[in-house]
Design a protein around this motif. Structure first.
Motif, PDB file in Angstrom:
ATOM      1  N   ASP A 102       0.830  -1.193   0.000  1.00 14.17           N
ATOM      2  CA  ASP A 102       0.000   0.000   0.000  1.00 14.17           C
ATOM      3  C   ASP A 102       0.869   1.250   0.000  1.00 14.17           C
ATOM      4  N   ALA A 103       0.828   2.013  -1.093  1.00  5.77           N
ATOM      5  CA  ALA A 103       1.722   3.161  -1.244  1.00  5.77           C
ATOM      6  C   ALA A 103       1.490   4.211  -0.162  1.00  5.77           C
ATOM      7  N   ASP A 104       0.234   4.465   0.175  1.00  2.00           N
ATOM      8  CA  ASP A 104      -0.048   5.482   1.190  1.00  2.00           C
ATOM      9  C   ASP A 104       0.574   5.109   2.526  1.00  2.00           C
ATOM     10  N   SER A 105       0.489   3.823   2.867  1.00  2.00           N
ATOM     11  CA  SER A 105       1.069   3.364   4.126  1.00  2.00           C
ATOM     12  C   SER A 105       2.582   3.534   4.125  1.00  2.00           C
ATOM     13  N   ILE A 119       4.357   5.672   2.344  1.00  2.00           N
ATOM     14  CA  ILE A 119       4.673   7.100   2.391  1.00  2.00           C
ATOM     15  C   ILE A 119       4.546   7.638   3.810  1.00  2.00           C
ATOM     16  N   GLU A 120       3.497   7.216   4.523  1.00  2.00           N
ATOM     17  CA  GLU A 120       3.327   7.668   5.902  1.00  2.00           C
ATOM     18  C   GLU A 120       4.503   7.233   6.770  1.00  2.00           C
ATOM     19  N   LYS A 143       7.514   9.420   6.089  1.00  2.00           N
ATOM     20  CA  LYS A 143       7.404  10.759   6.651  1.00  2.00           C
ATOM     21  C   LYS A 143       7.925  10.822   8.081  1.00  2.00           C
ATOM     22  N   VAL A 148       7.374   3.423  -4.077  1.00  2.00           N
ATOM     23  CA  VAL A 148       6.698   4.727  -4.094  1.00  2.00           C
ATOM     24  C   VAL A 148       7.604   5.812  -4.667  1.00  2.00           C
TER      25      VAL A 148
END
Length: 234
Positions: free
Chosen positions: A158-161, A163-164, A167, A226
């Motif tokens: 999961d790309a969003d995971s 990226i988080e 961060k 990502v």
């Protein structure tokens, strides 16, 4: 060249063609992943010799010169080819020789395309050492990999995971992760950043923890999934 357990052959047609034992060809251009794969295969399959090609053209040249491989382990993204085109070209030359694709591109459409192009199986690059050994062992024993067993978990892909998680890295940790992705080892990173190697090791440990990665190779795979360069901290 004499044969020995876990031998890594020179990447030229003469050595490979002269080899009398079982032989595995790794086709990948990432130094970190190659080092890990060579050690893993040498430890798990000591009777097999290993040859390495950093480009598709080098692999095809080895095959054209008469090298006979028991297994090819192929990355989809190489300096001279992207996607399943490389797999198709390899399969056209090796016939029934099994090819496992090991790649950071692990979405289901990619897995389906790889199988359709003739690969005997697909293993995500972030797979554990045990999963990779099991996959290679299955193929060497004339088995067929079940793609379902080697798909990444939803969380891992999961790309969003991802990226988080990235961060949460400090700017220094982000820089070090970027350098790891280019294949640099701790000593090189320490020299270029003018910090102690022990400091680099501490940062790497923190990076793996924050990224939920079980190895440097896994962290690289997550970062590449990502396009890490686009979110590197300023």
């Amino acid at each position: 060249m004499s044969q020995r357990s876990g031998q890594i052959l020179e990447s030229n047609g003469e050595d490979c063609a002269a080899n009398n034992g079982p032989l595995i060809l790794l086709v990948d251009d990432h130094p970190l992943f190659l080092d890990a794969m060579q050690m893993t295969i040498a430890d798990a399959f000591p009777d097999h010799s290993i040859s390495v090609a950093h480009r598709l053209s080098a692999a095809l040249d080895l095959i054209a010169k008469g090298a006979r491989f028991d297994l090819l382990v192929l990355d989809l993204n190489l300096p001279d080819v992207k996607g399943v085109d490389g797999l198709i070209r390899v399969k056209s030359m090796v016939g029934e020789t099994p090819v496992i694709v090991v790649s950071s591109l692990s979405d289901q459409p990619v897995v389906d395309a790889v199988k359709a192009a003739g690969a005997i199986g697909f293993v995500p690059k972030h797979s554990s050492r045990e999963q990779i050994v099991a996959a290679i062992g299955t193929v060497l024993s004339k088995g067929v990999l079940e793609a379902e067993a080697h798909r990444p978990t939803a969380d891992a892909s999961d790309a969003d995971s991802v990226i988080e998680r990235m961060k949460t890295l400090t700017p220094q940790q982000g820089t070090i992760l970027h350098m790891i992705c280019t294949g640099k080892m701790n000593k090189q990173i320490a020299f270029e950043l003018e910090i102690a190697e022990t400091t680099v090791k501490a940062h790497v440990t923190a990076i793996l923890r924050k990224m939920h990665a079980h190895s440097r190779t896994h962290a690289v795979s997550l970062a590449q999934s990502v396009r890490f360069d686009s979110i590197l901290p300023e």
